[in-house]
Design a protein around this motif. Structure first.
Motif, PDB file in Angstrom:
ATOM      1  N   LEU A 268       0.830  -1.213   0.000  1.00  0.00           N
ATOM      2  CA  LEU A 268       0.000   0.000   0.000  1.00  0.00           C
ATOM      3  C   LEU A 268       0.862   1.259   0.000  1.00  0.00           C
ATOM      4  CD1 LEU A 268      -2.713  -1.061   2.621  1.00  0.00           C
ATOM      5  CD2 LEU A 268      -3.010  -0.900   0.152  1.00  0.00           C
ATOM      6  N   ARG A 269       1.957   1.241   0.745  1.00  0.00           N
ATOM      7  CA  ARG A 269       2.823   2.418   0.828  1.00  0.00           C
ATOM      8  C   ARG A 269       3.499   2.731  -0.514  1.00  0.00           C
ATOM      9  NH1 ARG A 269       0.206   3.495   4.831  1.00  0.00           N
ATOM     10  NH2 ARG A 269       0.970   3.399   6.991  1.00  0.00           N
ATOM     11  N   GLU A 270       3.602   1.733  -1.383  1.00  0.00           N
ATOM     12  CA  GLU A 270       4.257   1.937  -2.674  1.00  0.00           C
ATOM     13  C   GLU A 270       3.314   2.502  -3.730  1.00  0.00           C
ATOM     14  OE1 GLU A 270       5.892  -1.841  -3.586  1.00  0.00           O
ATOM     15  OE2 GLU A 270       7.589  -1.653  -2.186  1.00  0.00           O
ATOM     16  N   GLU A 271       2.008   2.549  -3.423  1.00  0.00           N
ATOM     17  CA  GLU A 271       1.044   3.063  -4.398  1.00  0.00           C
ATOM     18  C   GLU A 271       0.620   4.470  -3.992  1.00  0.00           C
ATOM     19  OE1 GLU A 271      -1.961   0.474  -5.723  1.00  0.00           O
ATOM     20  OE2 GLU A 271      -0.699  -1.321  -5.648  1.00  0.00           O
ATOM     21  N   PRO A 272       0.852   5.469  -4.856  1.00  0.00           N
ATOM     22  CA  PRO A 272       0.638   6.877  -4.469  1.00  0.00           C
ATOM     23  C   PRO A 272      -0.744   7.152  -3.894  1.00  0.00           C
ATOM     24  CG  PRO A 272       1.799   6.754  -6.559  1.00  0.00           C
ATOM     25  CD  PRO A 272       1.408   5.346  -6.218  1.00  0.00           C
ATOM     26  N   HIS A 273      -1.806   6.582  -4.472  1.00  0.00           N
ATOM     27  CA  HIS A 273      -3.147   6.909  -3.996  1.00  0.00           C
ATOM     28  C   HIS A 273      -3.535   6.156  -2.728  1.00  0.00           C
ATOM     29  CE1 HIS A 273      -3.763   3.219  -6.208  1.00  0.00           C
ATOM     30  NE2 HIS A 273      -5.018   3.145  -5.805  1.00  0.00           N
ATOM     31  N   LEU A 274      -2.670   5.226  -2.273  1.00  0.00           N
ATOM     32  CA  LEU A 274      -2.949   4.467  -1.054  1.00  0.00           C
ATOM     33  C   LEU A 274      -1.873   4.658   0.018  1.00  0.00           C
ATOM     34  CD1 LEU A 274      -4.047   1.080  -2.686  1.00  0.00           C
ATOM     35  CD2 LEU A 274      -5.548   2.817  -1.682  1.00  0.00           C
ATOM     36  N   SER A 275      -0.833   5.410  -0.308  1.00  0.00           N
ATOM     37  CA  SER A 275       0.337   5.459   0.572  1.00  0.00           C
ATOM     38  C   SER A 275       0.075   6.162   1.896  1.00  0.00           C
ATOM     39  CB  SER A 275       1.506   6.146  -0.145  1.00  0.00           C
ATOM     40  OG  SER A 275       1.176   7.504  -0.426  1.00  0.00           O
ATOM     41  N   THR A 276      -0.947   7.018   1.950  1.00  0.00           N
ATOM     42  CA  THR A 276      -1.208   7.748   3.194  1.00  0.00           C
ATOM     43  C   THR A 276      -2.379   7.183   3.988  1.00  0.00           C
ATOM     44  OG1 THR A 276      -2.657   9.329   2.065  1.00  0.00           O
ATOM     45  CG2 THR A 276      -0.314   9.879   2.185  1.00  0.00           C
ATOM     46  N   VAL A 277      -2.930   6.067   3.550  1.00  0.00           N
ATOM     47  CA  VAL A 277      -4.052   5.463   4.280  1.00  0.00           C
ATOM     48  C   VAL A 277      -3.542   4.951   5.627  1.00  0.00           C
ATOM     49  CG1 VAL A 277      -5.744   3.606   4.299  1.00  0.00           C
ATOM     50  CG2 VAL A 277      -5.262   4.822   2.165  1.00  0.00           C
ATOM     51  N   PRO A 278      -4.150   5.357   6.743  1.00  0.00           N
ATOM     52  CA  PRO A 278      -3.709   4.851   8.052  1.00  0.00           C
ATOM     53  C   PRO A 278      -3.822   3.330   8.115  1.00  0.00           C
ATOM     54  CG  PRO A 278      -5.206   6.707   8.317  1.00  0.00           C
ATOM     55  CD  PRO A 278      -5.253   6.327   6.870  1.00  0.00           C
ATOM     56  N   PHE A 279      -2.897   2.729   8.843  1.00  0.00           N
ATOM     57  CA  PHE A 279      -2.811   1.271   8.890  1.00  0.00           C
ATOM     58  C   PHE A 279      -2.673   0.830  10.339  1.00  0.00           C
ATOM     59  CE2 PHE A 279      -1.267  -2.973   8.301  1.00  0.00           C
ATOM     60  CZ  PHE A 279      -1.649  -3.370   7.015  1.00  0.00           C
ATOM     61  N   VAL A 280      -3.621   0.005  10.801  1.00  0.00           N
ATOM     62  CA  VAL A 280      -3.564  -0.584  12.128  1.00  0.00           C
ATOM     63  C   VAL A 280      -3.189  -2.051  11.966  1.00  0.00           C
ATOM     64  CG1 VAL A 280      -4.853  -1.181  14.215  1.00  0.00           C
ATOM     65  CG2 VAL A 280      -5.262   1.018  13.084  1.00  0.00           C
TER      66      VAL A 280
END
Length: 360
Positions: A67-79
Motif C-alpha cells: 500500500l505504501r508503494e502506491e501513491p493513492h494508497l500510501s497515506t491510508v492509516p494502517f492498524v
C-alpha cells in the motif's frame, strides 16, 4: 461514514472486528487474506486499513508495504494486529497485540480515522528495520510466531466476543450474567498470560528477544508504574521511595515494565495482612538499583537458590502463577546488562532487587 478495510484470515475474528467497526458508525469491507485486501483497496480506496499480520497470500507487513508503494494508497492509516511481534511493525500507524482489548481497538480505529489527512506519499520501506538472521534462527522465529498466531487468534476472538457480550448484558442490567461474563474474561486473561509467558520464555532461551532501549530518566517511569498499580489495587498501599533526582539509564521501557509488573504482582499476592508494597530506587557504583519489597510470609530458604528457574513457585498454589514470571524477569534483567536477585526471611517478607547499568 468512513470506509474501513479489515483483513483477517480467521472468520470469527473478522466478523467481530467488522461488527465493532460498524457499531462505531463506519462501513466495513472484509478481506480474508492479504492479496484480497490489496485488490479491494485498489478497487475502492479505504479511509483505514485494519490488518492481521500472519495471513495467507500476503502477510500484514507485506500488505502495508504494498500500500505504501502506491501513491493513492500510501497515506491510508494502517492498524496492524498480531499475536507475534513482526519485524518492522513500527511502520504501521498503530500496532495492537493480540488478544486485542475491545476499548483499545475502538480507540485505535477512531484515532486513526481522525488523523486521516492528505500528505505527501511515503517512500517505499519508510521506517523499516530490516534484520538478517541465519536460516535456522529464522525458522525457529517463524515457528514461534506461528504458535503465537494459532493460540492467540482464537483467544482474541473469544475475548472480544466476551467483552461485547458483557457490554450488552450490562446495558440490560443483568447482574448475574455480567458476573458470568466477567468470570469468562478473567479466565481468558489467565490463558493469555500463560501463552505470553511460554512464548517469552522460549524467545529468551533462544536469544530472540530484542530490546528497544533509550537513555532517559527512570524516575518518572517508576512514578508512572506506581500510579498504575495504585489504581489497579486500591486496597494495597504502594510506597515510592528513594532518590527523586534524575537517574539516566539505558532501558527498554516495555520490558522493564514487564519485570516490575511481575515483581509487584507477586508482592501483592504475598504481602499478607499488611497490604503494603514498596518500590524504591537507589544507586550503587555504576548501577541503578530498583527494589520491590513486601512484608509478607517470605520465601523458604530452600526455595531461594532456584527461585529464578523455570516453572518454580514459592508455594504449590497453581492460582498464584505458572512459575515462569521470575525466570522471564531475570532473563530480561540480564539482557539489559543487569541482574535480578532476592533477599527474604520467613515471616519478614521479601525484597527483589533489579540492577540496571547507569549511563556512562
Amino acid at each position: 461514514m468512513s470506509l474501513v478495510l479489515i483483513a483477517e484470515d480467521e472468520e470469527a475474528l473478522l466478523e467481530i472486528f467488522a461488527e465493532v467497526v460498524e457499531g462505531l458508525g463506519h462501513r466495513a469491507v472484509r478481506a480474508h487474506n492479504g492479496e484480497e485486501a490489496l485488490t479491494l483497496a485498489r478497487t475502492e480506496p479505504p479511509d483505514l486499513v485494519v490488518s492481521d499480520h500472519m495471513m495467507p497470500r500476503r502477510t500484514g507487513m507485506e500488505l502495508l508495504r504494498a500500500l505504501r508503494e502506491e501513491p493513492h494508497l500510501s497515506t491510508v492509516p494502517f492498524v496492524l494486529l498480531s499475536a507475534a511481534r513482526p519485524v518492522g511493525r513500527e511502520e504501521a500507524d498503530t500496532f495492537l497485540a493480540k488478544p486485542v482489548d475491545l476499548s483499545s481497538f475502538e480507540q485505535a480505529v477512531t484515532a486513526a480515522l481522525r488523523s486521516r489527512t492528505p500528505s505527501e506519499p511515503r517512500p517505499p520501506g519508510h521506517g523499516a528495520m530490516r534484520e538478517s538472521r541465519p536460516a535456522s534462527g529464522a525458522a525457529r522465529e517463524e515457528l514461534i510466531n506461528w504458535v503465537a498466531h494459532e493460540l492467540k487468534t482464537p483467544l482474541s476472538s473469544a475475548r472480544l466476543n466476551a467483552q461485547v457480550l458483557l457490554r450488552k448484558v450490562a446495558q440490560r442490567g443483568a447482574e448475574a450474567e455480567c458476573r458470568s461474563a466477567e468470570a469468562v474474561l478473567r479466565q481468558l486473561d489467565r490463558m493469555n498470560q500463560l501463552i505470553t509467558s511460554i512464548l517469552d520464555a522460549g524467545r529468551l532461551s533462544e536469544g530472540k528477544v530484542e530490546l528497544r532501549t533509550a537513555y532517559c530518566d527512570i524516575v518518572p517511569f517508576l512514578t508512572e508504574v506506581v500510579s498504575e498499580w495504585r489504581e489497579l489495587e486500591p486496597h494495597v498501599e504502594f510506597l515510592l521511595t528513594g532518590t527523586r533526582d534524575p537517574v539516566l539509564v539505558s532501558f527498554d521501557a516495555e520490558r522493564v515494565r514487564q519485570v516490575l509488573n511481575n515483581l509487584l504482582s507477586n508482592a501483592v499476592k504475598y504481602c499478607g495482612e499488611r497490604k503494603r508494597v514498596e518500590l524504591g530506587l537507589g544507586l550503587s557504583p555504576g548501577l541503578a538499583v530498583i527494589h520491590v519489597r513486601d512484608w509478607g510470609a517470605g520465601i523458604p530458604a530452600s526455595e531461594l537458590p532456584n527461585i529464578f528457574d523455570r516453572f518454580q513457585r514459592a508455594d504449590d498454589n497453581p492460582d498464584r502463577g505458572h512459575g515462569l514470571g521470575l525466570f522471564i524477569a531475570s532473563q530480561l534483567a540480564r539482557l539489559h546488562g543487569g541482574s535480578l536477585s532476592v533477599r527474604s526471611s520467613r515471616g519478614e517478607g521479601s525484597t527483589f532487587l533489579l540492577r540496571l547499568p547507569l549511563r556512562h
